[in-house]
Design an enzyme around this catalytic site. Structure first.
Site, PDB file in Angstrom:
ATOM      1  CE  LYS A 281      -4.119   1.770   2.377  1.00 17.56           C
ATOM      2  NZ  LYS A 281      -5.051   1.552   3.506  1.00 17.56           N
ATOM      3  CD  GLU A 367     -18.583  -1.083   9.640  1.00 19.22           C
ATOM      4  OE1 GLU A 367     -17.766  -0.380   9.011  1.00 19.22           O
ATOM      5  OE2 GLU A 367     -18.922  -2.231   9.263  1.00 19.22           O
ATOM      6  NE  ARG A 395     -21.216  -1.994   5.401  1.00 11.86           N
ATOM      7  CZ  ARG A 395     -20.207  -2.622   4.806  1.00 11.86           C
ATOM      8  NH1 ARG A 395     -18.987  -2.480   5.264  1.00 11.86           N
ATOM      9  NH2 ARG A 395     -20.414  -3.390   3.774  1.00 11.86           N
TER      10      ARG A 395
END
Length: 630
Positions: A281, A367, A395
Site C-alpha cells: 500500500k 461494525e 451497517r
C-alpha cells in the site's frame, strides 16, 4: 508521449510488451501522485494495485468480463485504464469523476462501491445472473485483506465457494495480516499450482480415486486424508480451500510476469478460485511507502512530504476536538472503553488508543460486531463509546436495536461525519442517522452546536445509564475552541436552549444549523422579522417545557437540520406540534429526498438552502404562508 497517454481502453494493453507494461506502471503511479496532490483522495490503495490492475485488464476481456472492485479505494488505476485518464483532474470534484466506483460513470464500473466487503456477494450475484441467462463471461471480485475482516465478505465466500460457479476472488493483501511475505517456497508452490498440466493431473487423479471400485474405497479415503494433511502443512490457503475455492498464491502483486501468467491460467478454469496477491500500500509515494499514513490525503499536499502546502488557520476539526476530549475523559473515568471499526485515525480515537491501549478496541471493518461487542462490555459495567462514521454505523443497525436498545444497555454512539461530507460523495453522506436513531426505542439522540457542547453531551452520554445514547457531529471545523474537558459540565439531559427571543417565527435548529439559524435571524431582522432561535441539542427526548413555551408564543415554527427530511427531526417534532397545537403552522427544512453528490461542503449547504440566506428564505416563505418547494 507517455505510454499511459496512448491508453484509451483496456484493449490497448493487449498489444504491449511486458517491458512496456512495466513502463506503463510507472507512468500510472506518476499520474496518480500528481493528480491527487491537487484533488486529494484515497491514494495509498491505488498506488499498491497498479500492476494488479494492469494484469487484470490485460488478461480479462473487459468490459465483457466483469471486474468487481471492493470499496473503490483501489480503483484509481482502473479509472486511468478505462478511458478516464484525461478527466482525472476532476476526481472528487463537483460534476467530476467519483472517488469510488459508479455504474453511471463507466461501463467498466460494474458495481458501485463505497462501503467495504460487498465485492464477493455482488460478483456472485453477477455470476448467478450470467448462468440464469445462459451467458458466457468471467467474473472476478477484487477485495482487500482489510475487508476480509467483515462478516459480509465471509458470507459471500461461504456461499460462492460452495456454489460451484465460475467465479474468481482476487485477495489484495497489502502486507497486513493474512499471510507471510512472498518467499522462495511460496513462489515454488505458486508455480506448481498454476501449471496447466498439474491442474489437469490433479483433477484426473481425483476422478480416478473417487470412482475407485468398492474394494479400494478405503484407499480412496486414505488418499484424500493424505492430500488434506499435505495441503494443510504446505499450502497457506487451506482456509479458502475448505470454503470451496481453489487457492493460488501468495503471488507478488508487483511482479507483472507472475500476475499475467497466473491470471491467464486461472481465467481458463470454471470453478470457484481465489488468487492471493501481496501488494504494498502506498508503493512509490515520494514521501515513503507508509500504508495508513497515505491511505487518503486532502487536496493541496506536497507529494514529497505528504504535508499540506498551505497551513490551515481554521479552528480544530470536530474530530480533533472529540479525540482530545475523549482522552481527558478517559483520564477521569477508568470505566470508559472506546470501540472503532478500522478507523482510529479518521475517527480521532488514535490518541485514546495510545493513552489507554487496554481500553481501546479496533474491531476492523465489522461494525455490527463492534456494536454487539460494546453491548457485551456494557453488561459488565464498562461504559463503551462506539465511535464510527455515521454512514458506516448504518451497517450495524440491527445490532443497535436488538443488542443495545432492547436490553436498555448504556452504549454510547459517537457518529463522526454526520451530515454532508463534501468531496467524499454520496456513498459517505451521513444524512440518515437522525432518522434511523429516532426510531430506536429508548435511544437518546443529540447533536451539538459547537465543540464545547459536543464535549458536554459526551460527558452527559457516559453519565446516562438508562439505555443507549447517540451523538452526531460533522466533518467540519468546530466554531469554537473548547477548554479542557475537566471544565466542561454535562449538558443537562433533555434540554433545549433558547439563544434568541423573537415573536414572529421560531426556528428549531439542530446541531450545525444552530449558528446558521442565528445568522439567518440577523438577516431577517433587517427585513423587520423578529425570529426566535432554539438550539434543539436533544432531539429525543425533546424539551417539553421549552417546546410548550414556544408553541404558546408563536404561530409559525420552522425546523432546520443537516439530515434527511424523511422521518427526520422535523417530521418527528412536527407530529408532536400538530397534536399539541394544531393551529401552529410548521415547515420542515433539511436535506431533500434525493442523492447528494460530491462538491465542497459549503457549496452543498448553500445549494440545499442550509446556509443563512437559504434559511432566511424559508422563514420568509413560512411567515407569508407560502409553500417553498424543496
Amino acid at each position: 508521449m507517455s505510454i499511459l497517454e496512448g491508453i484509451n481502453s483496456p484493449a490497448d494493453l493487449r498489444g504491449l510488451s511486458r517491458d512496456e507494461l512495466r513502463t506503463l506502471a510507472q507512468d500510472m503511479r506518476d499520474r496518480l501522485i500528481d493528480v491527487c496532490s491537487r484533488t486529494g483522495g484515497h491514494i495509498g490503495a491505488g498506488l499498491g494495485v497498479v500492476e494488479l490492475t494492469i494484469a487484470l485488464h490485460t488478461v480479462f476481456e473487459t468490459p465483457k468480463d466483469q471486474l468487481v472492485w471492493d470499496v473503490g479505494h483501489q480503483a484509481y488505476p482502473h479509472k486511468l485504464l478505462t478511458g478516464r485518464n484525461s478527466e482525472m483532474e476532476s476526481l472528487r470534484q463537483e460534476r467530476g469523476l467519483s472517488g469510488f466506483l459508479k455504474r453511471t460513470e463507466s461501463e467498466y464500473d460494474t458495481f458501485g462501491a463505497g462501503h467495504a466487503a460487498t465485492a464477493i456477494s455482488a460478483a456472485l450475484g453477477m455470476a448467478a445472473g450470467r448462468d440464469v441467462l445462459g451467458e458466457q463471461f468471467k467474473v472476478a471480485a477484487i477485495i482487500g485483506d482489510g475487508s476480509m475482516g467483515s462478516g459480509l465478505a465471509y458470507e459471500g465466500l461461504n456461499n460462492a465457494g460452495h456454489s460451484d460457479r465460475d467465479i474468481i476472488v482476487v485477495l489484495n493483501d497489502n502486507e497486513m495480516s493474512i499471510a507471510p511475505n512472498v518467499g522462495a517456497m511460496h513462489k515454488y508452490l505458486t508455480s506448481i499450482q498454476r501449471n496447466p498440466l498439474y491442474n489437469r493431473l490433479r483433477s484426473r487423479i481425483g476422478e480416478i480415486v473417487d470412482n475407485a471400485p468398492a474394494p479400494f474405497a478405503g484407499v480412496s479415503t486414505l488418499v484424500r486424508k493424505w492430500e488434506e494433511s499435505v495441503k494443510s502443512l504446505l499450502t497457506p490457503g487451506v482456509l479458502f480451500e475448505e470454503l470451496g475455492f481453489r487457492y493460488f498464491g501468495p503471488i507478488d502483486g508487483h511482479d507483472l510476469d507472475a500476475l499475467l501468467e497466473t491470471f491467464t491460467a486461472v481465467r481458463g478454469m470454471n470453478t470457484p478460485r481465489l488468487v492471493h496477491v501481496i501488494t504494498k500500500k502506498g508503493k512509490g509515494f515520494p514521501a515513503g511507502d507508509h500504508g495508513e499514513k497515505w491511505h487518503a490525503l486532502p487536496p493541496g499536499h506536497d507529494p514529497a512530504t505528504g504535508k499540506q502546502l498551505a497551513v490551515s488557520t481554521a479552528n480544530p476539526a470536530y474530530t480533533t476536538v472529540y479525540g482530545k476530549g475523549l482522552v481527558e475523559l478517559g483520564e477521569e473515568r477508568k470505566d470508559i472503553a472506546v470501540i472503532t471499526a478500522a478507523m482510529p485515525t479518521g475517527t480521532g480515537t488514535a490518541p485514546f488508543a495510545k493513552a489507554f491501549p487496554d481500553r481501546f478496541f479496533d474491531v476492523g471493518i465489522a461494525e455490527g460486531h463492534g456494536v454487539t461487542f460494546a453491548a457485551g462490555l456494557a453488561t459488565r459495567g464498562v461504559r463503551p463509546i462506539v465511535t464510527i462514521y455515521s454512514t458506516f454505523l448504518q451497517r450495524g443497525y440491527d445490532n443497535i436495536i436488538h443488542d443495545a436498545a432492547l436490553q436498555k444497555l448504556p452504549v454510547v454512539f459517537a457518529m463522526d461525519r454526520a451530515g454532508l461530507v463534501g468531496e467524499d460523495g454520496e456513498t459517505h453522506m451521513g444524512l440518515y442517522d437522525i432518522a434511523y436513531m429516532l426510531t430506536v426505542p429508548g435511544m437518546t439522540v443529540a447533536a451539538p452546536k459547537n465543540g464545547t457542547e459536543m464535549l458536554g453531551l459526551l460527558r452527559a452520554a457516559v453519565e446516562h445509564t438508562d439505555g443507549p445514547f447517540s451523538l452526531r457531529y460533522p466533518r467540519d471545523a468546530s466554531p469554537d475552541v473548547p477548554v479542557e474537558m475537566s471544565q466542561i459540565a454535562a449538558t443537562p439531559y433533555a434540554t433545549w436552549e433558547v439563544l434568541r427571543h423573537g415573536r414572529d417565527v421560531a426556528i428549531l435548529a439542530v446541531g450545525t444549523m444552530v449558528n446558521q439559524a442565528l445568522a439567518a435571524a440577523d438577516l431577517l431582522a433587517a427585513d423587520g422579522l423578529d425570529v426566535t432561535v432554539v438550539n434543539c441539542r436533544y432531539l429525543k427526548p425533546y424539551d417539553e417545557v421549552t417546546l410548550n413555551a414556544i408553541l404558546a408564543s408563536h404561530t409559525h415554527v420552522l425546523t432546520v437540520e443537516e439530515g434527511t427530511v424523511v422521518n427526520g427531526f422535523g417530521a418527528f417534532i412536527s407530529a408532536v406540534i400538530h397534536r399539541q397545537a394544531p393551529t401552529v403552522r410548521t415547515a420542515v427544512h433539511g436535506v431533500p429526498d434525493r442523492i447528494i453528490y460530491s462538491a465542497p461542503r459549503q457549496k452543498q449547504l448553500s445549494s440545499l438552502g442550509l446556509d443563512p440566506a437559504g434559511i432566511a428564505d424559508r422563514v420568509r416563505a413560512l411567515h407569508d404562508s407560502e409553500a417553498l418547494a424543496g
